[in-house]
Design a protein around this motif. Structure first.
Motif, mmCIF file in Angstrom:
data_model
loop_
_atom_site.group_PDB
_atom_site.id
_atom_site.type_symbol
_atom_site.label_atom_id
_atom_site.label_comp_id
_atom_site.label_asym_id
_atom_site.label_seq_id
_atom_site.Cartn_x
_atom_site.Cartn_y
_atom_site.Cartn_z
ATOM 1 N N ASN A 82 0.840 -1.197 0.000
ATOM 2 C CA ASN A 82 0.000 0.000 0.000
ATOM 3 C C ASN A 82 0.873 1.244 0.000
ATOM 4 N N ASP A 83 0.533 2.223 -0.837
ATOM 5 C CA ASP A 83 1.235 3.504 -0.826
ATOM 6 C C ASP A 83 1.009 4.217 0.499
ATOM 7 N N ASP A 84 2.016 4.995 0.934
ATOM 8 C CA ASP A 84 1.914 5.849 2.111
ATOM 9 C C ASP A 84 1.233 7.145 1.682
ATOM 10 N N TYR A 85 0.102 7.453 2.262
ATOM 11 C CA TYR A 85 -0.681 8.631 1.880
ATOM 12 C C TYR A 85 -0.294 9.873 2.668
ATOM 13 N N THR A 91 2.769 8.814 -4.929
ATOM 14 C CA THR A 91 1.998 7.581 -5.002
ATOM 15 C C THR A 91 1.745 7.159 -6.440
ATOM 16 N N ASN A 92 1.660 5.894 -6.637
ATOM 17 C CA ASN A 92 1.260 5.127 -7.813
ATOM 18 C C ASN A 92 2.475 4.537 -8.519
ATOM 19 N N LYS A 97 10.669 4.203 -7.968
ATOM 20 C CA LYS A 97 10.668 3.732 -6.575
ATOM 21 C C LYS A 97 11.331 4.703 -5.607
ATOM 22 N N ARG A 100 8.893 7.077 -4.004
ATOM 23 C CA ARG A 100 7.684 6.510 -3.393
ATOM 24 C C ARG A 100 7.963 6.022 -1.972
ATOM 25 N N SER A 101 6.921 5.874 -1.210
ATOM 26 C CA SER A 101 6.982 5.269 0.114
ATOM 27 C C SER A 101 5.862 4.232 0.177
ATOM 28 N N VAL A 102 6.253 2.976 0.073
ATOM 29 C CA VAL A 102 5.280 1.889 0.016
ATOM 30 C C VAL A 102 5.459 0.975 1.222
#
Length: 184
Positions: A82-85, A91-92, A97, A100-102
């Motif tokens: 899940n992406d960090d909101y 995100t997406n 990478k 992103r923070s997943v």
């Protein structure tokens, strides 16, 4: 389709979409309905007497275990990634990478669990034996055995009776016509 292993009396309807089947083990007496999406990367283990209902999905690329006698109702989303909101990353999956923070993590669904329609299960969750999750619930933390949870996020709303279910399981397993030996 070549699975890691597959048991007896397994029905996978033709419109189910399965990615990385070589990382998926399926027990005996399993039904996977049309319009189910399984992304097997990271490994999926499905126990005996499991039903995964239409329009449900498993995504995220981390491990999933579904215990014996579990029911995944229509439209359930099991997200092992899940992406960090919060704004710690973009995100997406179109974003490289490094930007992103997943969060990724395995999910364990115990024996006799039923997850109600349109519920969402987030990464790093263990759902204990006999848990019932109400429809349209969000599970983002562990759920303890033989309780009924509901809400967004979930909370305990009742205790689930176990003795009758466990007696019926024993009776089913004792019946001579049920063969639960996998044909691996």
């Amino acid at each position: 389709m070549q699975f890691r292993s597959i048991g007896k009396d397994v029905t996978i309807y033709p419109l189910a979409r399965i990615i990385c089947p070589e990382e998926i083990s399926i027990g005996n007496n399993v039904i996977i309905d049309d319009f189910v999406f399984l992304y097997g990367k990271g490994g999926i283990t499905i126990g005996d007497f499991v039903h995964i209902s239409h329009f449900s999905s498993v995504s995220g690329g981390s491990g999933l275990v579904i215990g014996d006698f579990a029911t995944i109702s229509s439209g359930v989303r099991i997200c092992t990634g899940n992406d960090d909101y919060s704004g710690m990353g973009m995100t997406n999956p179109t974003i490289p990478k490094r930007y992103r923070s997943v969060t990724r993590g395995s999910i364990h669904i115990g024996k006799h669990v039923i997850i109600g329609a349109n519920s969402v299960i987030l990464p790093n969750v263990e759902i204990g034996e006999g848990v019932a999750i109400g429809a349209c619930s969000l599970v983002k933390g562990n759920c303890y055995p033989w309780k009924i949870y509901a809400g967004c996020p979930v909370g305990v709303i009742a205790i689930r009776e176990s003795s009758n279910i466990l007696k019926m399981e024993k009776k089913l397993r004792d019946e001579s016509f049920i063969d639960t030996t996998p044909s691996r």
